[in-house]
Design a protein around this motif. Structure first.
Motif, mmCIF file in Angstrom:
data_model
loop_
_atom_site.group_PDB
_atom_site.id
_atom_site.type_symbol
_atom_site.label_atom_id
_atom_site.label_comp_id
_atom_site.label_asym_id
_atom_site.label_seq_id
_atom_site.Cartn_x
_atom_site.Cartn_y
_atom_site.Cartn_z
ATOM 1 N N LYS A 86 34.937 -68.806 -59.477
ATOM 2 C CA LYS A 86 34.818 -70.083 -58.840
ATOM 3 C C LYS A 86 34.143 -71.093 -59.848
ATOM 4 C CE LYS A 86 35.618 -68.229 -54.358
ATOM 5 N NZ LYS A 86 34.810 -68.095 -53.027
ATOM 6 N N ILE A 87 32.904 -70.555 -60.329
ATOM 7 C CA ILE A 87 32.028 -71.252 -61.012
ATOM 8 C C ILE A 87 32.842 -71.703 -62.468
ATOM 9 C CG2 ILE A 87 29.838 -71.267 -62.475
ATOM 10 C CD1 ILE A 87 28.793 -69.370 -59.929
ATOM 11 N N ARG A 88 33.461 -70.682 -63.275
ATOM 12 C CA ARG A 88 34.068 -70.773 -64.308
ATOM 13 C C ARG A 88 35.111 -71.825 -63.981
ATOM 14 N NH1 ARG A 88 32.082 -66.666 -67.798
ATOM 15 N NH2 ARG A 88 29.805 -67.432 -67.361
ATOM 16 N N ARG A 89 35.952 -71.813 -62.948
ATOM 17 C CA ARG A 89 37.169 -72.935 -62.711
ATOM 18 C C ARG A 89 36.617 -74.273 -62.715
ATOM 19 N NH1 ARG A 89 42.209 -72.927 -61.159
ATOM 20 N NH2 ARG A 89 42.800 -75.157 -60.047
ATOM 21 N N ILE A 90 35.415 -74.287 -61.925
ATOM 22 C CA ILE A 90 34.925 -75.737 -61.684
ATOM 23 C C ILE A 90 34.543 -76.105 -63.109
ATOM 24 C CG2 ILE A 90 32.827 -76.910 -60.872
ATOM 25 C CD1 ILE A 90 33.270 -75.388 -58.298
ATOM 26 N N GLU A 91 33.684 -75.422 -63.985
ATOM 27 C CA GLU A 91 33.249 -75.835 -65.351
ATOM 28 C C GLU A 91 34.341 -76.205 -66.073
ATOM 29 O OE1 GLU A 91 29.178 -73.301 -65.700
ATOM 30 O OE2 GLU A 91 30.984 -72.333 -66.627
ATOM 31 N N GLN A 92 35.393 -75.361 -66.096
ATOM 32 C CA GLN A 92 36.538 -75.795 -66.950
ATOM 33 C C GLN A 92 37.213 -76.869 -66.708
ATOM 34 O OE1 GLN A 92 39.579 -72.722 -68.209
ATOM 35 N NE2 GLN A 92 39.678 -73.874 -70.179
ATOM 36 N N LEU A 93 37.364 -77.206 -65.609
ATOM 37 C CA LEU A 93 37.967 -78.381 -64.755
ATOM 38 C C LEU A 93 37.262 -79.672 -65.408
ATOM 39 C CD1 LEU A 93 39.684 -77.514 -61.579
ATOM 40 C CD2 LEU A 93 40.788 -77.886 -63.727
ATOM 41 N N ASP A 94 35.767 -79.584 -65.153
ATOM 42 C CA ASP A 94 34.813 -80.624 -65.389
ATOM 43 C C ASP A 94 34.880 -80.856 -66.771
ATOM 44 O OD1 ASP A 94 34.094 -80.960 -62.751
ATOM 45 O OD2 ASP A 94 32.138 -79.887 -63.021
ATOM 46 N N ALA A 95 35.045 -79.912 -67.672
ATOM 47 C CA ALA A 95 35.096 -80.166 -69.138
ATOM 48 C C ALA A 95 36.360 -80.679 -69.550
ATOM 49 C CB ALA A 95 34.852 -78.690 -69.845
ATOM 50 N N MET A 96 37.414 -80.519 -68.969
ATOM 51 C CA MET A 96 38.857 -81.174 -69.243
ATOM 52 C C MET A 96 38.799 -82.668 -68.778
ATOM 53 S SD MET A 96 41.479 -78.104 -67.863
ATOM 54 C CE MET A 96 42.822 -79.405 -67.924
ATOM 55 N N LYS A 97 38.162 -82.821 -67.885
ATOM 56 C CA LYS A 97 37.794 -84.189 -67.341
ATOM 57 C C LYS A 97 37.244 -85.327 -68.598
ATOM 58 C CE LYS A 97 37.575 -83.437 -62.598
ATOM 59 N NZ LYS A 97 36.890 -83.392 -61.320
ATOM 60 N N GLN A 98 36.302 -84.650 -69.170
ATOM 61 C CA GLN A 98 35.409 -85.247 -70.023
ATOM 62 C C GLN A 98 36.240 -85.493 -71.430
ATOM 63 O OE1 GLN A 98 32.424 -86.501 -69.886
ATOM 64 N NE2 GLN A 98 32.486 -85.660 -67.621
ATOM 65 N N ILE A 99 37.514 -84.781 -71.264
ATOM 66 C CA ILE A 99 38.312 -85.227 -72.578
ATOM 67 C C ILE A 99 39.864 -85.966 -72.222
ATOM 68 C CG2 ILE A 99 37.310 -83.337 -74.436
ATOM 69 C CD1 ILE A 99 39.723 -81.581 -73.473
ATOM 70 N N GLY A 100 39.594 -86.217 -70.847
ATOM 71 C CA GLY A 100 40.711 -87.066 -70.374
ATOM 72 C C GLY A 100 41.936 -86.082 -69.821
ATOM 73 N N LEU A 101 41.391 -85.040 -69.475
ATOM 74 C CA LEU A 101 42.719 -84.146 -68.780
ATOM 75 C C LEU A 101 42.442 -83.689 -67.384
ATOM 76 C CD1 LEU A 101 43.204 -81.404 -71.795
ATOM 77 C CD2 LEU A 101 44.637 -83.678 -71.396
ATOM 78 N N SER A 102 43.486 -83.942 -66.515
ATOM 79 C CA SER A 102 43.267 -83.726 -65.288
ATOM 80 C C SER A 102 43.672 -82.278 -64.728
ATOM 81 C CB SER A 102 44.226 -84.847 -64.268
ATOM 82 O OG SER A 102 45.502 -84.561 -64.882
ATOM 83 N N GLU A 103 43.520 -81.838 -63.418
ATOM 84 C CA GLU A 103 43.630 -80.539 -63.060
ATOM 85 C C GLU A 103 44.972 -80.312 -63.069
ATOM 86 O OE1 GLU A 103 42.667 -77.730 -59.065
ATOM 87 O OE2 GLU A 103 41.732 -79.888 -59.166
#
Length: 286
Positions: A86-103
């Protein structure tokens, strides 16, 4: 004899150039392409964050497919596999948001971290083939399987490199995993271009200028708190400000240090390949 030697020499140069063909348009000028990145873990996209941010800004459609949940990589005894996934999923989605990518641009196949080499190979390739046929990418980004010889990767990275390569080849043939075509109404798909990351420096033939996207890369990387900070041993949550005072500065500095600078420009380097997947790992044979 001289003529023969000249022809052989010329042929070797020619085949070498084919194997290391450059994109017709520089990656910085790509527009309207659909790009699929396949990685093993939540954070394997980090070394391409600048390029992904740039491609997204330029109107390309980006998808990130991660094969495992990242549910093993910690030394914190308080965390179990479900917690870490669960932690890793949140981290990756948060990282993706920083480069303009949504879930909705994220896919996770749910395999256990550290076990990709022992997963059912036919099943894993079938899942990758499904998404290749569904998304129809113009470009695949993946771990480099090697050029003229195998590249050593740690276990999951090695598995992801070869599974992706095998899936690309299988996706082309309508009689392989034909259930996708008969039942899911998908079509066989040929991926024409590849950007391989994580291989030997000497094999990299394409440099992407990410100077304007360095901050996005740094901010994206900073989201992997459970992996790149003391959270590896003692996880205190997603917020870096909850960690010791020096952690935040140290994290950001370490991410910046990983970025290669050439001629004053911040860059990311890849091995570009164009053409049949059969030749992605070697120059044309004689």
């Amino acid at each position: 004899m001289k003529t023969t030697r000249f022809l052989i020499f010329g042929y070797l140069i020619f085949t070498s150039l084919i194997g290391f063909a450059q994109p017709k348009e520089t990656v910085e000028n790509w527009k309207g392409k659909r790009v699929l990145l396949i990685g093993a873990h939540p954070d394997d996209d980090h070394q391409s964050h600048g390029t992904l941010a740039m491609l997204n800004k330029n109107g390309n459609e980006i998808y990130i497919l991660t094969m495992s949940t990242g549910n093993v990589g910690t030394k914190d005894p308080k965390l179990g596999k479900d917690d870490l996934a669960k932690i890793r999923r949140i981290e990756q989605l948060d990282a993706m948001k920083q480069i303009g990518l949504s879930e909705d641009r994220y896919i996770n196949l749910g395999y256990d971290d550290g076990r990709l080499e022992f997963a059912n190979k036919e099943e894993a390739i079938g899942k990758l083939v499904y998404y290749i046929r569904k998304l129809k990418p113009d470009v695949l980004m993946a771990f480099d399987p090697g050029y003229n010889y195998q590249v050593w990767h740690k276990s999951d990275h090695r598995a992801a490199a070869y599974l992706a390569a095998d899936a690309v080849r299988a996706a082309e043939w309508p009689l392989m995993y034909e259930g996708h075509i008969i039942q899911d109404k998908l079509e066989a798909h040929v991926i024409p271009e590849f950007l391989f990351y994580g291989g030997n420096v000497s094999d990299k033939n394409t440099i992407v200028d990410i100077t304007d996207f360095v901050e996005q890369r740094v901010n994206a990387g900073s989201k992997y708190v459970s992996q790149w900070t003391s959270g590896w041993n003692n996880y205190l949550g997603h917020d870096i400000d909850k960690y010791p005072a020096t952690e935040k500065e140290k994290l950001f500095n370490n991410i910046r240090k990983r970025i290669k600078v050439i001629d004053g420009k911040s860059v990311e380097r890849f091995r570009y390949h164009q053409g049949a997947p059969d030749s992605m790992g070697h120059a044309p044979r004689d």
